[in-house]
Design a protein around this motif. Structure first.
Motif, PDB file in Angstrom:
ATOM      1  N   ASN A   1      -2.897  -2.068   8.254  1.00 49.03           N
ATOM      2  CA  ASN A   1      -4.197  -2.137   8.930  1.00 49.03           C
ATOM      3  C   ASN A   1      -5.220  -1.222   8.262  1.00 49.03           C
ATOM      4  OD1 ASN A   1      -3.620  -4.029  10.899  1.00 49.03           O
ATOM      5  ND2 ASN A   1      -2.882  -2.515  12.366  1.00 49.03           N
ATOM      6  N   LYS A   2      -4.776  -0.048   7.869  1.00 52.00           N
ATOM      7  CA  LYS A   2      -5.686   0.946   7.310  1.00 52.00           C
ATOM      8  C   LYS A   2      -6.269   0.489   5.974  1.00 52.00           C
ATOM      9  CE  LYS A   2      -7.360   5.013   8.347  1.00 52.00           C
ATOM     10  NZ  LYS A   2      -8.013   5.260   9.632  1.00 52.00           N
ATOM     11  N   CYS A   3      -5.505  -0.302   5.224  1.00 52.06           N
ATOM     12  CA  CYS A   3      -6.014  -0.744   3.927  1.00 52.06           C
ATOM     13  C   CYS A   3      -6.803  -2.058   4.029  1.00 52.06           C
ATOM     14  CB  CYS A   3      -4.881  -0.883   2.915  1.00 52.06           C
ATOM     15  SG  CYS A   3      -3.725  -2.216   3.239  1.00 52.06           S
ATOM     16  N   GLY A   4      -7.022  -2.546   5.260  1.00 52.30           N
ATOM     17  CA  GLY A   4      -7.899  -3.690   5.447  1.00 52.30           C
ATOM     18  C   GLY A   4      -7.220  -5.019   5.710  1.00 52.30           C
ATOM     19  N   MET A   5      -5.924  -4.994   6.039  1.00 53.03           N
ATOM     20  CA  MET A   5      -5.218  -6.248   6.282  1.00 53.03           C
ATOM     21  C   MET A   5      -5.780  -7.004   7.484  1.00 53.03           C
ATOM     22  SD  MET A   5      -2.948  -8.442   5.463  1.00 53.03           S
ATOM     23  CE  MET A   5      -1.722  -7.827   4.341  1.00 53.03           C
ATOM     24  N   GLY A   6      -6.164  -6.273   8.540  1.00 57.74           N
ATOM     25  CA  GLY A   6      -6.727  -6.926   9.722  1.00 57.74           C
ATOM     26  C   GLY A   6      -7.995  -7.694   9.388  1.00 57.74           C
TER      27      GLY A   6
ATOM     28  N   VAL B   1      -0.492  -0.781  -3.884  1.00 58.14           N
ATOM     29  CA  VAL B   1      -1.238  -2.034  -4.050  1.00 58.14           C
ATOM     30  C   VAL B   1      -2.671  -1.885  -3.547  1.00 58.14           C
ATOM     31  CG1 VAL B   1      -1.407  -4.421  -3.217  1.00 58.14           C
ATOM     32  CG2 VAL B   1       0.783  -3.537  -4.038  1.00 58.14           C
ATOM     33  N   SER B   2      -2.853  -1.097  -2.482  1.00 61.08           N
ATOM     34  CA  SER B   2      -4.209  -0.921  -1.938  1.00 61.08           C
ATOM     35  C   SER B   2      -5.164  -0.318  -2.962  1.00 61.08           C
ATOM     36  CB  SER B   2      -4.165  -0.036  -0.685  1.00 61.08           C
ATOM     37  OG  SER B   2      -3.916   1.320  -1.029  1.00 61.08           O
ATOM     38  N   GLN B   3      -4.633   0.367  -3.976  1.00 64.87           N
ATOM     39  CA  GLN B   3      -5.476   1.019  -4.982  1.00 64.87           C
ATOM     40  C   GLN B   3      -6.039   0.034  -6.009  1.00 64.87           C
ATOM     41  OE1 GLN B   3      -5.993   4.323  -4.386  1.00 64.87           O
ATOM     42  NE2 GLN B   3      -4.609   3.965  -2.653  1.00 64.87           N
ATOM     43  N   LEU B   4      -5.581  -1.226  -5.970  1.00 60.03           N
ATOM     44  CA  LEU B   4      -5.998  -2.187  -6.989  1.00 60.03           C
ATOM     45  C   LEU B   4      -7.463  -2.595  -6.865  1.00 60.03           C
ATOM     46  CD1 LEU B   4      -2.853  -4.532  -7.045  1.00 60.03           C
ATOM     47  CD2 LEU B   4      -3.448  -2.691  -8.643  1.00 60.03           C
ATOM     48  N   LYS B   5      -8.019  -2.548  -5.642  1.00 58.35           N
ATOM     49  CA  LYS B   5      -9.412  -2.944  -5.428  1.00 58.35           C
ATOM     50  C   LYS B   5     -10.130  -1.874  -4.625  1.00 58.35           C
ATOM     51  CE  LYS B   5      -9.592  -7.205  -7.184  1.00 58.35           C
ATOM     52  NZ  LYS B   5      -9.679  -8.379  -6.302  1.00 58.35           N
ATOM     53  N   ALA B   6     -11.410  -1.699  -4.916  1.00 61.47           N
ATOM     54  CA  ALA B   6     -12.192  -0.685  -4.208  1.00 61.47           C
ATOM     55  C   ALA B   6     -12.298  -1.001  -2.720  1.00 61.47           C
ATOM     56  CB  ALA B   6     -13.586  -0.588  -4.828  1.00 61.47           C
ATOM     57  N   SER B   7     -12.323  -2.311  -2.374  1.00 59.03           N
ATOM     58  CA  SER B   7     -12.498  -2.719  -0.978  1.00 59.03           C
ATOM     59  C   SER B   7     -11.298  -2.379  -0.101  1.00 59.03           C
ATOM     60  CB  SER B   7     -12.769  -4.221  -0.895  1.00 59.03           C
ATOM     61  OG  SER B   7     -11.706  -4.954  -1.480  1.00 59.03           O
TER      62      SER B   7
ATOM     63  N   MET C   1      -7.112   3.123  -0.434  1.00 59.32           N
ATOM     64  CA  MET C   1      -6.875   4.145   0.575  1.00 59.32           C
ATOM     65  C   MET C   1      -7.006   5.529  -0.053  1.00 59.32           C
ATOM     66  SD  MET C   1      -3.540   2.514   2.528  1.00 59.32           S
ATOM     67  CE  MET C   1      -3.491   3.791   3.788  1.00 59.32           C
ATOM     68  N   SER C   2      -7.815   6.372   0.572  1.00 59.08           N
ATOM     69  CA  SER C   2      -7.918   7.762   0.137  1.00 59.08           C
ATOM     70  C   SER C   2      -6.725   8.538   0.695  1.00 59.08           C
ATOM     71  CB  SER C   2      -9.216   8.378   0.655  1.00 59.08           C
ATOM     72  OG  SER C   2      -9.196   8.429   2.080  1.00 59.08           O
ATOM     73  N   PHE C   3      -6.595   9.773   0.259  1.00 57.75           N
ATOM     74  CA  PHE C   3      -5.507  10.617   0.776  1.00 57.75           C
ATOM     75  C   PHE C   3      -5.647  10.774   2.287  1.00 57.75           C
ATOM     76  CE2 PHE C   3      -3.788  14.808   1.947  1.00 57.75           C
ATOM     77  CZ  PHE C   3      -2.470  14.631   1.544  1.00 57.75           C
ATOM     78  N   LYS C   4      -6.893  10.911   2.757  1.00 57.88           N
ATOM     79  CA  LYS C   4      -7.134  11.042   4.200  1.00 57.88           C
ATOM     80  C   LYS C   4      -6.714   9.766   4.939  1.00 57.88           C
ATOM     81  CE  LYS C   4     -10.745  12.172   7.571  1.00 57.88           C
ATOM     82  NZ  LYS C   4     -10.450  11.049   8.466  1.00 57.88           N
ATOM     83  N   ASP C   5      -7.005   8.603   4.340  1.00 59.59           N
ATOM     84  CA  ASP C   5      -6.610   7.333   4.964  1.00 59.59           C
ATOM     85  C   ASP C   5      -5.089   7.239   5.111  1.00 59.59           C
ATOM     86  OD1 ASP C   5      -9.196   6.392   5.228  1.00 59.59           O
ATOM     87  OD2 ASP C   5      -9.196   5.433   3.251  1.00 59.59           O
TER      88      ASP C   5
END
Length: 449
Positions: free
Chosen positions: A13-18, A196-202, A205-209
């Motif tokens: 969810n945090k990386c934008g799956m929702g 995998v979340s690091q592959l696109k800017a959109s 996930m940051s360390f805080k995320d």
């Protein structure tokens, strides 16, 4: 199991799956008749199969889909009911089904892949029933979809966030083909999701995320852990005192060795035991107490556990304690009890499907050939279609009370797979469609379902 899969859902969810599932559902179904409601069903089904929590699913996807449904003309209660019904169904839908499916595999001593096979057709029938009712309701009330020019394009959606499917595919590979344990597979999938979340800017996930998602997972786990601890006490007490066996024997004696009555009483027991509990402890309780009653009547353990699993999940939408429906009502501004009643009405196919696979284990693809499985699934789909027509009271034109009763009777004939009952059900379906087309023509209404 529970902790790691709750954590996996939080990281996803945090990386934008929702948002990805919402956009994907919008591009697929947003412009069709009743589009926003179908978007809710598709998005909630996708997300629910991963996070395994009906309430979390309602809050995540409902915040977006419920306002869309209200905007296009659906009532507050119906909008909330669509979201809660679809969210509950996510836990029944492979490939992941949350942590409850892994617990079922552990309790039955089978491979997780077996659970996926058993659950596939019944879950699709459940969602088919909801989608048909949405389509019929939209036709009956003259509701339309969203303008195509305001919807995201599927190519753009996949290009932007399509890589988020990779962690899911990785998890499936680990579960089915790697030979790794479930716990190891879930842990590695969390790591892969972050990478995998690091592959696109959109989606990056940051360390805080990452820390926030881990914190969210821990918070969500606390309530489930407390509930499971209480469940452990209940199971221990019922085992030591013989209460569980007494309940099972009582169900059988009340049913007087009638399979149908025993199933009905088991259904009621499961929903009462599941009231107010998260889905996972609800299943553990019902499987411990209710499943033995079904096994006493010769029902395969797989069907007995799946039957208990279904109605433990449905406790989330059945009043008076319908947590998922109440959460959806909080977002829609509708009446919680009315939302719960609408949820039950929308999920009516789901209340029938467990009876179908108990009477016809072939629906779970157990001891069947491919041809038999296809025919059983097809006849069950037509039964679900008849149930939806009877419930909504519409196909081409409004159905009379008599025709609704006939449609319901035809659906019941398709519950138990057999040549005679299937032929009766097919005859009823043909009769209703022909009569309704004639009625629509006589009224000068262009037939449209």
């Amino acid at each position: 199991y529970i902790f790691l899969f709750i954590m996996f859902g939080c990281v996803m969810n945090k990386c934008g799956m929702g948002q990805f599932f919402n956009d994907l559902a919008l591009s697929l179904a947003g412009s069709s008749k009743g589009g926003p409601a179908k978007v809710s069903v598709i998005a909630s089904g996708f997300l629910g199969s991963i996070n395994g929590s009906a309430i979390a699913n309602v809050v995540t996807t409902g915040a977006f889909t419920i306002p869309l449904m209200k905007k296009t003309g659906y009532s507050k209660e119906f909008a909330g009911a669509v979201e809660s019904s679809a969210s509950v169904g996510g836990q029944l839908l492979p490939p992941i089904m949350g942590a409850a499916a892994f617990i079922m595999a552990e309790m039955l001593g089978v491979e997780y892949s077996s659970i996926v096979v058993w659950a596939a057709v019944p879950a699709l029938l459940y969602y088919l029933g909801i989608m048909i009712q949405i389509q019929l309701r939209a036709s009956k009330d003259g509701l339309v979809g969203l303008p195509k020019d305001k919807l995201p394009k599927i190519g753009a959606v996949v290009k932007d966030k399509g890589h988020l499917f990779l962690p899911i595919l990785f998890l499936l590979y680990m579960l089915f083909f790697s030979g790794r344990t479930v716990i190891n597979s879930a842990f590695l999938s969390i790591i892969v999701t972050i990478i995998v979340s690091q592959l696109k800017a959109s989606t990056r996930m940051s360390f805080k995320d990452v820390v926030d998602s881990l914190a969210d997972g821990a918070k969500q786990t606390v309530s489930v852990a407390i509930a499971c601890a209480c469940v452990g006490i209940i199971i221990g007490v019922s085992s030591k005192t013989g209460f569980g066996l007494t309940i099972a024997n009582t169900i059988i004696s009340i049913g007087e060795q009638s399979l149908l009555f025993t199933l009905i009483f088991t259904m009621i027991t499961c929903m009462i035991l599941g009231m107010g509990l998260p889905s996972i402890p609800a299943y553990i309780i019902t499987a411990t107490i209710a499943a033995p009653a079904l096994a006493e009547l010769g029902i395969p353990p797989s069907a007995a556990h799946m039957f208990s699993f279904y109605f433990a999940m449905f406790a989330n939408i059945t009043p008076p304690v319908a947590l998922a429906a109440f959460a959806a009502a909080g977002l829609s501004g509708g009446d919680p009890m009315k939302t719960g009643v609408q949820s039950v009405k929308l999920s009516i196919a789901g209340f029938i499907v467990p009876f179908m696979f108990v009477y016809s284990p072939k629906l779970m693809l157990i001891d069947t050939t491919l041809l038999e499985g296809v025919w059983t699934a097809l006849s069950a789909s037509l039964g679900v279609f008849l149930i939806a027509m009877a419930t909504e009271g519409y196909i081409y034109a409004r159905l009379s009370i008599l025709n609704r009763i006939i449609a319901a009777a035809g659906a019941l004939c398709l519950i138990k797979s057999g040549i005679i009952t299937d032929m009766i059900g097919l005859a009823v379906l043909a009769f209703i469609i022909v009569m309704q087309k004639r009625k629509a023509k006589a009224m000068g209404v262009k037939p449209a379902s």
